[in-house]
Design a protein around this motif. Structure first.
Motif, PDB file in Angstrom:
ATOM      1  N   LEU A  38       0.841  -1.185   0.000  1.00 11.48           N
ATOM      2  CA  LEU A  38       0.000   0.000   0.000  1.00 11.48           C
ATOM      3  C   LEU A  38       0.883   1.243   0.000  1.00 11.48           C
ATOM      4  CD1 LEU A  38      -2.823  -0.691   2.636  1.00 11.48           C
ATOM      5  CD2 LEU A  38      -3.092  -0.498   0.155  1.00 11.48           C
ATOM      6  N   VAL A  39       0.450   2.257  -0.705  1.00  9.64           N
ATOM      7  CA  VAL A  39       1.070   3.578  -0.607  1.00  9.64           C
ATOM      8  C   VAL A  39       0.103   4.435   0.198  1.00  9.64           C
ATOM      9  CG1 VAL A  39       1.950   5.570  -1.860  1.00  9.64           C
ATOM     10  CG2 VAL A  39       2.235   3.268  -2.821  1.00  9.64           C
ATOM     11  N   ASP A  40       0.443   4.641   1.476  1.00 14.43           N
ATOM     12  CA  ASP A  40      -0.381   5.352   2.458  1.00 14.43           C
ATOM     13  C   ASP A  40      -1.634   4.545   2.844  1.00 14.43           C
ATOM     14  OD1 ASP A  40       1.434   7.431   2.701  1.00 14.43           O
ATOM     15  OD2 ASP A  40       0.469   8.656   1.184  1.00 14.43           O
ATOM     16  N   THR A  41      -2.341   5.047   3.882  1.00 16.00           N
ATOM     17  CA  THR A  41      -3.435   4.253   4.451  1.00 16.00           C
ATOM     18  C   THR A  41      -4.748   5.001   4.621  1.00 16.00           C
ATOM     19  OG1 THR A  41      -3.018   4.856   6.774  1.00 16.00           O
ATOM     20  CG2 THR A  41      -1.727   3.016   5.854  1.00 16.00           C
ATOM     21  N   GLY A  42      -4.739   6.316   4.436  1.00 14.36           N
ATOM     22  CA  GLY A  42      -5.921   7.085   4.795  1.00 14.36           C
ATOM     23  C   GLY A  42      -5.925   7.412   6.277  1.00 14.36           C
ATOM     24  N   LEU A  43      -7.019   8.016   6.724  1.00  8.54           N
ATOM     25  CA  LEU A  43      -7.115   8.534   8.095  1.00  8.54           C
ATOM     26  C   LEU A  43      -7.190   7.434   9.146  1.00  8.54           C
ATOM     27  CD1 LEU A  43      -7.355  11.325   9.564  1.00  8.54           C
ATOM     28  CD2 LEU A  43      -9.840  11.025   9.449  1.00  8.54           C
ATOM     29  N   GLY A  44      -7.660   6.250   8.753  1.00  9.78           N
ATOM     30  CA  GLY A  44      -7.672   5.132   9.688  1.00  9.78           C
ATOM     31  C   GLY A  44      -9.031   4.551  10.002  1.00  9.78           C
ATOM     32  N   ILE A  74      -1.654  12.701   9.335  1.00  7.26           N
ATOM     33  CA  ILE A  74      -2.621  11.741   9.847  1.00  7.26           C
ATOM     34  C   ILE A  74      -3.524  11.164   8.765  1.00  7.26           C
ATOM     35  CG2 ILE A  74      -4.269  13.571  10.427  1.00  7.26           C
ATOM     36  CD1 ILE A  74      -3.650  10.343  12.496  1.00  7.26           C
ATOM     37  N   ASP A  75      -3.874  11.963   7.759  1.00  7.76           N
ATOM     38  CA  ASP A  75      -4.755  11.445   6.704  1.00  7.76           C
ATOM     39  C   ASP A  75      -4.048  10.465   5.781  1.00  7.76           C
ATOM     40  OD1 ASP A  75      -3.316  13.798   6.015  1.00  7.76           O
ATOM     41  OD2 ASP A  75      -4.564  14.104   4.242  1.00  7.76           O
ATOM     42  N   HIS A  76      -2.735  10.308   5.987  1.00 11.01           N
ATOM     43  CA  HIS A  76      -1.950   9.343   5.221  1.00 11.01           C
ATOM     44  C   HIS A  76      -1.476   8.168   6.084  1.00 11.01           C
ATOM     45  CE1 HIS A  76      -1.342  11.954   1.576  1.00 11.01           C
ATOM     46  NE2 HIS A  76      -1.723  12.858   2.467  1.00 11.01           N
ATOM     47  N   ILE A  77      -1.417   8.359   7.396  1.00 13.22           N
ATOM     48  CA  ILE A  77      -0.827   7.320   8.261  1.00 13.22           C
ATOM     49  C   ILE A  77      -1.781   6.793   9.325  1.00 13.22           C
ATOM     50  CG2 ILE A  77       1.494   8.248   7.921  1.00 13.22           C
ATOM     51  CD1 ILE A  77       1.317   9.417  10.775  1.00 13.22           C
ATOM     52  N   TYR A  82      -3.396  -0.627  12.122  1.00 16.11           N
ATOM     53  CA  TYR A  82      -4.263  -1.720  11.682  1.00 16.11           C
ATOM     54  C   TYR A  82      -3.527  -2.652  10.719  1.00 16.11           C
ATOM     55  CZ  TYR A  82      -8.183  -4.088   9.403  1.00 16.11           C
ATOM     56  OH  TYR A  82      -9.040  -5.043   8.879  1.00 16.11           O
ATOM     57  N   PHE A  83      -2.865  -2.082   9.720  1.00 18.14           N
ATOM     58  CA  PHE A  83      -2.199  -2.919   8.728  1.00 18.14           C
ATOM     59  C   PHE A  83      -0.940  -3.569   9.286  1.00 18.14           C
ATOM     60  CE2 PHE A  83      -4.626   0.031   5.944  1.00 18.14           C
ATOM     61  CZ  PHE A  83      -5.416  -0.935   5.330  1.00 18.14           C
ATOM     62  N   GLN A  84      -0.240  -2.861  10.164  1.00 14.67           N
ATOM     63  CA  GLN A  84       0.943  -3.461  10.781  1.00 14.67           C
ATOM     64  C   GLN A  84       0.553  -4.653  11.653  1.00 14.67           C
ATOM     65  OE1 GLN A  84       3.346  -1.354  13.859  1.00 14.67           O
ATOM     66  NE2 GLN A  84       4.978  -1.420  12.333  1.00 14.67           N
ATOM     67  N   GLU A  85      -0.549  -4.536  12.359  1.00 12.47           N
ATOM     68  CA  GLU A  85      -1.005  -5.648  13.192  1.00 12.47           C
ATOM     69  C   GLU A  85      -1.432  -6.851  12.357  1.00 12.47           C
ATOM     70  OE1 GLU A  85      -4.009  -3.900  15.675  1.00 12.47           O
ATOM     71  OE2 GLU A  85      -2.535  -3.165  17.148  1.00 12.47           O
ATOM     72  N   ARG A  86      -1.721  -6.627  11.108  1.00 12.98           N
ATOM     73  CA  ARG A  86      -2.052  -7.715  10.179  1.00 12.98           C
ATOM     74  C   ARG A  86      -0.811  -8.271   9.488  1.00 12.98           C
ATOM     75  NH1 ARG A  86      -7.275  -8.595   8.564  1.00 12.98           N
ATOM     76  NH2 ARG A  86      -6.463  -9.406   6.587  1.00 12.98           N
ATOM     77  N   GLY A  87       0.365  -7.727   9.828  1.00 10.44           N
ATOM     78  CA  GLY A  87       1.604  -8.282   9.309  1.00 10.44           C
ATOM     79  C   GLY A  87       2.351  -7.441   8.308  1.00 10.44           C
ATOM     80  N   ALA A  88       1.821  -6.300   7.932  1.00  7.73           N
ATOM     81  CA  ALA A  88       2.511  -5.447   6.968  1.00  7.73           C
ATOM     82  C   ALA A  88       3.643  -4.679   7.642  1.00  7.73           C
ATOM     83  CB  ALA A  88       1.537  -4.468   6.322  1.00  7.73           C
TER      84      ALA A  88
END
Length: 226
Positions: A38-44, A74-77, A82-88
């Motif tokens: 992924l390139v960035d994640t949105g606000l979360g 924040i709107d990018h990170i 969430y994604f790190q906890e899924r293994g990214a």
């Protein structure tokens, strides 16, 4: 609302103001075959929707290996945890680490959105002018483009003669409280023009192509801040 879609071979838009919610940046995905990034994640708040959108495009979220952070707002990170906890694995430039880890909340601009940011450890720090990240069979070139923030990067990749640039927040805004530097920004825009990208995946306004429109887009904002 719009739908997630293919931008080019191996590149997709899976989130953003017209796809997930208005406060999200545009969230892009690079498909390297055996791995995804992924390139960035949105606000979360729309992380699960992003995963659903990946599935709608026929992509397997279990292959998500990296999140590339273009900069620490924040709107990018906001979805990093969430994604790190899924293994990214989280990748950012070393000059954005204080924002990403939560060491300096002012750098995230979270107060602007009136949300709290929970920092995450960085799995890989990028340094210097240019570093490569291998995503499966795809090379993502991470170019340091300071100006909007000190450690902003503009990743790009080449697919069958087509150059695709992820130029988040080319338009700004700029604020000294999060380290904006207009001289550095103008120099960075010069770097992006020199890349002669065929497709621009911008951070809030979507996709620009062909190359003449990419150049015009960048030059327009340079003229606004000359």
């Amino acid at each position: 609302m719009g739908k997630p879609e293919r931008v080019a071979e191996g590149v997709y838009i899976v989130g953003g103001p017209q796809i997930t919610e208005g406060r999200d940046c545009c969230v892009y995905l690079v498909d390297g075959g055996s791995e995804l990034a992924l390139v960035d994640t949105g606000l979360g708040y729309t992380t699960r929707t992003i995963l659903t959108n990946m599935e709608k495009l026929g992509l397997n979220p279990a292959l998500l290996k990296y999140v590339i952070v273009t900069h620490g707002h924040i709107d990018h990170i906001g979805g990093l945890r969430y994604f790190q906890e899924r293994g990214a694995q989280v990748i950012c430039h070393e000059l954005e680490s204080d924002a990403v880890t939560g060491g300096n909340s002012k750098l995230t601009a979270a107060s602007y959105y009136r949300v709290n940011y929970r920092g995450v450890p960085v799995d890989k720090l990028l340094t210097g002018e240019l570093q490569e990240v291998l995503v499966g069979n795809t090379v993502l070139h991470c170019l340091h483009t300071p100006g909007h923030t000190p450690g902003g990067i503009s990743p790009y990749l080449d697919v069958k003669g087509t150059r695709i640039l992820f130029g988040q927040d080319i338009h700004g805004p700029f604020d000294s409280s999060w380290g904006s530097n207009m001289k550095h920004w103008r120099e960075s825009m010069g770097k992006l023009i020199a890349l002669k990208a065929d497709i621009l995946c911008e951070g809030h306004f979507g996709i620009y192509q062909p190359a003449v429109k990419v150049r015009s887009y960048i030059e327009y904002y340079l003229s606004q801040h000359s």
